[in-house]
Design a protein around this motif. Structure first.
Motif, PDB file in Angstrom:
ATOM      1  N   PHE A 110       0.858  -1.186   0.000  1.00  0.00           N
ATOM      2  CA  PHE A 110       0.000   0.000   0.000  1.00  0.00           C
ATOM      3  C   PHE A 110       0.894   1.235   0.000  1.00  0.00           C
ATOM      4  O   PHE A 110       1.916   1.266   0.690  1.00  0.00           O
ATOM      5  CB  PHE A 110      -0.920   0.043   1.227  1.00  0.00           C
ATOM      6  N   GLU A 111       0.518   2.217  -0.765  1.00  0.00           N
ATOM      7  CA  GLU A 111       1.272   3.466  -0.822  1.00  0.00           C
ATOM      8  C   GLU A 111       0.457   4.568  -0.150  1.00  0.00           C
ATOM      9  O   GLU A 111      -0.254   5.328  -0.800  1.00  0.00           O
ATOM     10  CB  GLU A 111       1.579   3.841  -2.281  1.00  0.00           C
ATOM     11  N   PHE A 112       0.562   4.639   1.185  1.00  0.00           N
ATOM     12  CA  PHE A 112      -0.213   5.629   1.925  1.00  0.00           C
ATOM     13  C   PHE A 112       0.275   7.051   1.671  1.00  0.00           C
ATOM     14  O   PHE A 112      -0.428   8.013   1.993  1.00  0.00           O
ATOM     15  CB  PHE A 112      -0.159   5.315   3.421  1.00  0.00           C
ATOM     16  N   THR A 113       1.481   7.185   1.116  1.00  0.00           N
ATOM     17  CA  THR A 113       1.980   8.528   0.794  1.00  0.00           C
ATOM     18  C   THR A 113       1.165   9.176  -0.318  1.00  0.00           C
ATOM     19  O   THR A 113       1.275  10.391  -0.539  1.00  0.00           O
ATOM     20  CB  THR A 113       3.455   8.464   0.368  1.00  0.00           C
ATOM     21  N   ARG A 114       0.338   8.380  -1.005  1.00  0.00           N
ATOM     22  CA  ARG A 114      -0.510   8.944  -2.057  1.00  0.00           C
ATOM     23  C   ARG A 114      -1.613   9.817  -1.490  1.00  0.00           C
ATOM     24  O   ARG A 114      -2.411  10.388  -2.233  1.00  0.00           O
ATOM     25  CB  ARG A 114      -1.127   7.818  -2.897  1.00  0.00           C
ATOM     26  N   ILE A 115      -1.662   9.938  -0.172  1.00  0.00           N
ATOM     27  CA  ILE A 115      -2.639  10.829   0.446  1.00  0.00           C
ATOM     28  C   ILE A 115      -2.412  12.267  -0.006  1.00  0.00           C
ATOM     29  O   ILE A 115      -3.352  13.064  -0.100  1.00  0.00           O
ATOM     30  CB  ILE A 115      -2.563  10.729   1.998  1.00  0.00           C
ATOM     31  N   GLY A 116      -1.154  12.606  -0.329  1.00  0.00           N
ATOM     32  CA  GLY A 116      -0.865  13.942  -0.837  1.00  0.00           C
ATOM     33  C   GLY A 116      -1.513  14.192  -2.180  1.00  0.00           C
ATOM     34  O   GLY A 116      -2.128  15.238  -2.416  1.00  0.00           O
ATOM     35  N   ARG A 117      -1.394  13.220  -3.087  1.00  0.00           N
ATOM     36  CA  ARG A 117      -2.033  13.330  -4.400  1.00  0.00           C
ATOM     37  C   ARG A 117      -3.553  13.358  -4.260  1.00  0.00           C
ATOM     38  O   ARG A 117      -4.240  14.103  -4.969  1.00  0.00           O
ATOM     39  CB  ARG A 117      -1.605  12.153  -5.282  1.00  0.00           C
ATOM     40  N   LEU A 118      -4.070  12.548  -3.338  1.00  0.00           N
ATOM     41  CA  LEU A 118      -5.516  12.500  -3.118  1.00  0.00           C
ATOM     42  C   LEU A 118      -6.031  13.833  -2.584  1.00  0.00           C
ATOM     43  O   LEU A 118      -7.081  14.322  -3.022  1.00  0.00           O
ATOM     44  CB  LEU A 118      -5.842  11.380  -2.129  1.00  0.00           C
ATOM     45  N   LEU A 119      -5.289  14.445  -1.675  1.00  0.00           N
ATOM     46  CA  LEU A 119      -5.688  15.736  -1.116  1.00  0.00           C
ATOM     47  C   LEU A 119      -5.713  16.812  -2.186  1.00  0.00           C
ATOM     48  O   LEU A 119      -6.643  17.634  -2.248  1.00  0.00           O
ATOM     49  CB  LEU A 119      -4.731  16.127   0.012  1.00  0.00           C
ATOM     50  N   GLN A 120      -4.687  16.816  -3.049  1.00  0.00           N
ATOM     51  CA  GLN A 120      -4.641  17.814  -4.121  1.00  0.00           C
ATOM     52  C   GLN A 120      -5.814  17.649  -5.067  1.00  0.00           C
ATOM     53  O   GLN A 120      -6.433  18.627  -5.493  1.00  0.00           O
ATOM     54  CB  GLN A 120      -3.308  17.678  -4.867  1.00  0.00           C
ATOM     55  N   SER A 121      -6.146  16.394  -5.399  1.00  0.00           N
ATOM     56  CA  SER A 121      -7.283  16.125  -6.287  1.00  0.00           C
ATOM     57  C   SER A 121      -8.588  16.563  -5.645  1.00  0.00           C
ATOM     58  O   SER A 121      -9.484  17.085  -6.319  1.00  0.00           O
ATOM     59  CB  SER A 121      -7.344  14.634  -6.618  1.00  0.00           C
ATOM     60  N   LEU A 122      -8.694  16.362  -4.341  1.00  0.00           N
ATOM     61  CA  LEU A 122      -9.900  16.761  -3.614  1.00  0.00           C
ATOM     62  C   LEU A 122     -10.066  18.281  -3.617  1.00  0.00           C
ATOM     63  O   LEU A 122     -11.180  18.794  -3.767  1.00  0.00           O
ATOM     64  CB  LEU A 122      -9.828  16.240  -2.177  1.00  0.00           C
ATOM     65  N   ILE A 123      -8.963  19.002  -3.497  1.00  0.00           N
ATOM     66  CA  ILE A 123      -9.008  20.469  -3.526  1.00  0.00           C
ATOM     67  C   ILE A 123      -9.463  20.955  -4.901  1.00  0.00           C
ATOM     68  O   ILE A 123     -10.324  21.839  -5.018  1.00  0.00           O
ATOM     69  CB  ILE A 123      -7.627  21.050  -3.175  1.00  0.00           C
ATOM     70  N   VAL A 124      -8.888  20.359  -5.960  1.00  0.00           N
ATOM     71  CA  VAL A 124      -9.279  20.740  -7.324  1.00  0.00           C
ATOM     72  C   VAL A 124     -10.751  20.427  -7.565  1.00  0.00           C
ATOM     73  O   VAL A 124     -11.484  21.239  -8.147  1.00  0.00           O
ATOM     74  CB  VAL A 124      -8.398  20.011  -8.362  1.00  0.00           C
ATOM     75  N   LEU A 125     -11.190  19.266  -7.085  1.00  0.00           N
ATOM     76  CA  LEU A 125     -12.590  18.867  -7.265  1.00  0.00           C
ATOM     77  C   LEU A 125     -13.527  19.839  -6.557  1.00  0.00           C
ATOM     78  O   LEU A 125     -14.551  20.264  -7.118  1.00  0.00           O
ATOM     79  CB  LEU A 125     -12.789  17.447  -6.747  1.00  0.00           C
ATOM     80  N   GLY A 126     -13.177  20.206  -5.337  1.00  0.00           N
ATOM     81  CA  GLY A 126     -14.000  21.158  -4.590  1.00  0.00           C
ATOM     82  C   GLY A 126     -14.036  22.522  -5.239  1.00  0.00           C
ATOM     83  O   GLY A 126     -15.085  23.173  -5.290  1.00  0.00           O
ATOM     84  N   TRP A 127     -12.888  22.958  -5.771  1.00  0.00           N
ATOM     85  CA  TRP A 127     -12.807  24.252  -6.463  1.00  0.00           C
ATOM     86  C   TRP A 127     -13.676  24.253  -7.716  1.00  0.00           C
ATOM     87  O   TRP A 127     -14.389  25.212  -8.005  1.00  0.00           O
ATOM     88  CB  TRP A 127     -11.345  24.539  -6.801  1.00  0.00           C
ATOM     89  N   ALA A 128     -13.631  23.130  -8.451  1.00  0.00           N
ATOM     90  CA  ALA A 128     -14.426  23.025  -9.672  1.00  0.00           C
ATOM     91  C   ALA A 128     -15.921  23.035  -9.359  1.00  0.00           C
ATOM     92  O   ALA A 128     -16.710  23.716 -10.025  1.00  0.00           O
ATOM     93  CB  ALA A 128     -14.055  21.743 -10.427  1.00  0.00           C
ATOM     94  N   ILE A 129     -16.314  22.295  -8.334  1.00  0.00           N
ATOM     95  CA  ILE A 129     -17.733  22.244  -7.950  1.00  0.00           C
ATOM     96  C   ILE A 129     -18.227  23.628  -7.525  1.00  0.00           C
ATOM     97  O   ILE A 129     -19.335  24.046  -7.874  1.00  0.00           O
ATOM     98  CB  ILE A 129     -17.935  21.213  -6.822  1.00  0.00           C
ATOM     99  N   ALA A 130     -17.374  24.341  -6.767  1.00  0.00           N
ATOM    100  CA  ALA A 130     -17.762  25.683  -6.311  1.00  0.00           C
ATOM    101  C   ALA A 130     -17.865  26.664  -7.477  1.00  0.00           C
ATOM    102  O   ALA A 130     -18.680  27.596  -7.436  1.00  0.00           O
ATOM    103  CB  ALA A 130     -16.743  26.187  -5.286  1.00  0.00           C
ATOM    104  N   GLY A 131     -17.071  26.470  -8.521  1.00  0.00           N
ATOM    105  CA  GLY A 131     -17.067  27.400  -9.636  1.00  0.00           C
ATOM    106  C   GLY A 131     -18.087  27.114 -10.713  1.00  0.00           C
ATOM    107  O   GLY A 131     -18.355  27.968 -11.568  1.00  0.00           O
ATOM    108  N   LEU A 132     -18.682  25.913 -10.685  1.00  0.00           N
ATOM    109  CA  LEU A 132     -19.651  25.535 -11.715  1.00  0.00           C
ATOM    110  C   LEU A 132     -21.054  26.016 -11.357  1.00  0.00           C
ATOM    111  O   LEU A 132     -21.457  25.988 -10.186  1.00  0.00           O
ATOM    112  CB  LEU A 132     -19.671  24.013 -11.888  1.00  0.00           C
ATOM    113  N   ASP A 133     -21.789  26.411 -12.363  1.00  0.00           N
ATOM    114  CA  ASP A 133     -23.187  26.805 -12.175  1.00  0.00           C
ATOM    115  C   ASP A 133     -24.062  25.579 -12.417  1.00  0.00           C
ATOM    116  O   ASP A 133     -24.721  25.438 -13.445  1.00  0.00           O
ATOM    117  CB  ASP A 133     -23.551  27.930 -13.143  1.00  0.00           C
ATOM    118  N   VAL A 134     -24.011  24.655 -11.445  1.00  0.00           N
ATOM    119  CA  VAL A 134     -24.725  23.384 -11.560  1.00  0.00           C
ATOM    120  C   VAL A 134     -25.631  23.222 -10.352  1.00  0.00           C
ATOM    121  O   VAL A 134     -25.219  23.459  -9.208  1.00  0.00           O
ATOM    122  CB  VAL A 134     -23.742  22.192 -11.636  1.00  0.00           C
ATOM    123  N   SER A 135     -26.855  22.794 -10.600  1.00  0.00           N
ATOM    124  CA  SER A 135     -27.790  22.490  -9.525  1.00  0.00           C
ATOM    125  C   SER A 135     -27.538  21.047  -9.078  1.00  0.00           C
ATOM    126  O   SER A 135     -27.887  20.099  -9.794  1.00  0.00           O
ATOM    127  CB  SER A 135     -29.240  22.658 -10.006  1.00  0.00           C
TER     128      SER A 135
END
Length: 260
Positions: A110-135
């Motif tokens: 298991f590569e638990f150090t991938r938590i860094g990559r996962l966190l970055q992806s989560l930030i991008v995902l949250g930013w995209a959701i906040a910026g989209l005009d989607v119901s």
């Protein structure tokens, strides 16, 4: 699942013996996809859109596929490193144990150090959701979750296929990176920006399009006709792992020990 949980706990404790190394690697994994995303951001700053797709729409696609890859790389790393078990003959030990080889290989690394990559992806995902005009209705939220889970199954299925090839080739094939790293880089953009043969291949053979592009059309309200096929398209990712497991079983039956 109880055995899998024990594998997780043991390997997590072993990696946390060197905490400074663990956090430094996690920090590095955070910035690897960040540099890629920075390039994406500046590209949109310069050109404004790509074939009708706006920045936040592509950012959502980016976040989904990178999150799926980081989860798969964390928990499916045993298959990615499987060639060493075959080359050394250590796979013999797995065969005599009273548990399936899939669970044992899955739990071997298991590569638990991938938590860094996962966190970055989560930030991008949250930013995209906040910026989209989607119901965001319940079906769209479920579809988004299915997109991520489908991507995890697709990447894990590719890792399994590559590992299964080691039964015949002994060593891992570098060409497989076309479908793992290359697939990740390709699938971070909507598929319709590529040539038609690329779209067909990554929809009907390796269904990345079913994990991100088709359901993305539904989430963004860009579908034609009934939205149901677009909502259910991530299920193709779950189905993709079935033939991968069948190839794995065939490989196990044809395994010949190295004799070491």
């Amino acid at each position: 699942m109880k055995l899998f949980g024990k594998y997780l706990l043991i390997l997590f404790k072993s990696q946390m013996q060197y905490r400074a190394s663990f956090w430094l690697l996690s920090f590095g994994q955070f910035f690897i996809p960040f540099s890629v995303f920075a390039g994406l951001y500046f590209m949109f700053e310069r050109f404004g859109q790509i074939q009708g797709w706006q920045f936040y729409e592509v950012a959502l696609c980016f976040g989904v596929i990178h999150m799926a890859f980081s989860i798969s790389e964390c928990f499916g790393r045993g298959f990615d490193m499987f060639s060493s078990l075959v080359a050394s003959g250590d796979f013999d030990r797995l065969l005599v144990r009273p548990r399936g080889t899939v669970v044992q290989v899955l739990g071997s690394k298991f590569e638990f150090t991938r938590i860094g990559r996962l966190l970055q992806s989560l930030i991008v995902l949250g930013w995209a959701i906040a910026g989209l005009d989607v119901s965001w209705t319940l079906p769209k939220i479920v579809t988004l979750i299915l997109m991520i889970a489908s991507g995890v199954f697709i990447f894990t299925g590719i890792f399994i296929l590559v590992a299964a090839m080691c039964f015949w080739t002994i060593q891992g094939l570098e060409i497989a990176n076309i479908f793992t790293d290359g697939g990740r880089e390709m699938a971070q953009y909507p598929l319709n920006i590529y040539q038609k043969w690329v779209v067909r291949f990554f929809t009907y053979v390796i269904p990345f399009g079913c994990a991100n592009y088709l359901p993305l059309l539904y989430v963004l309200g860009k579908t034609d006709g009934s939205p149901l096929p677009y909502m259910l398209s991530p299920l193709a990712g779950f189905a993709f792992i079935v033939p991968c497991l069948l190839v794995w079983r065939i490989g196990v039956r044809h395994y010949r020990s190295t004799g070491s």
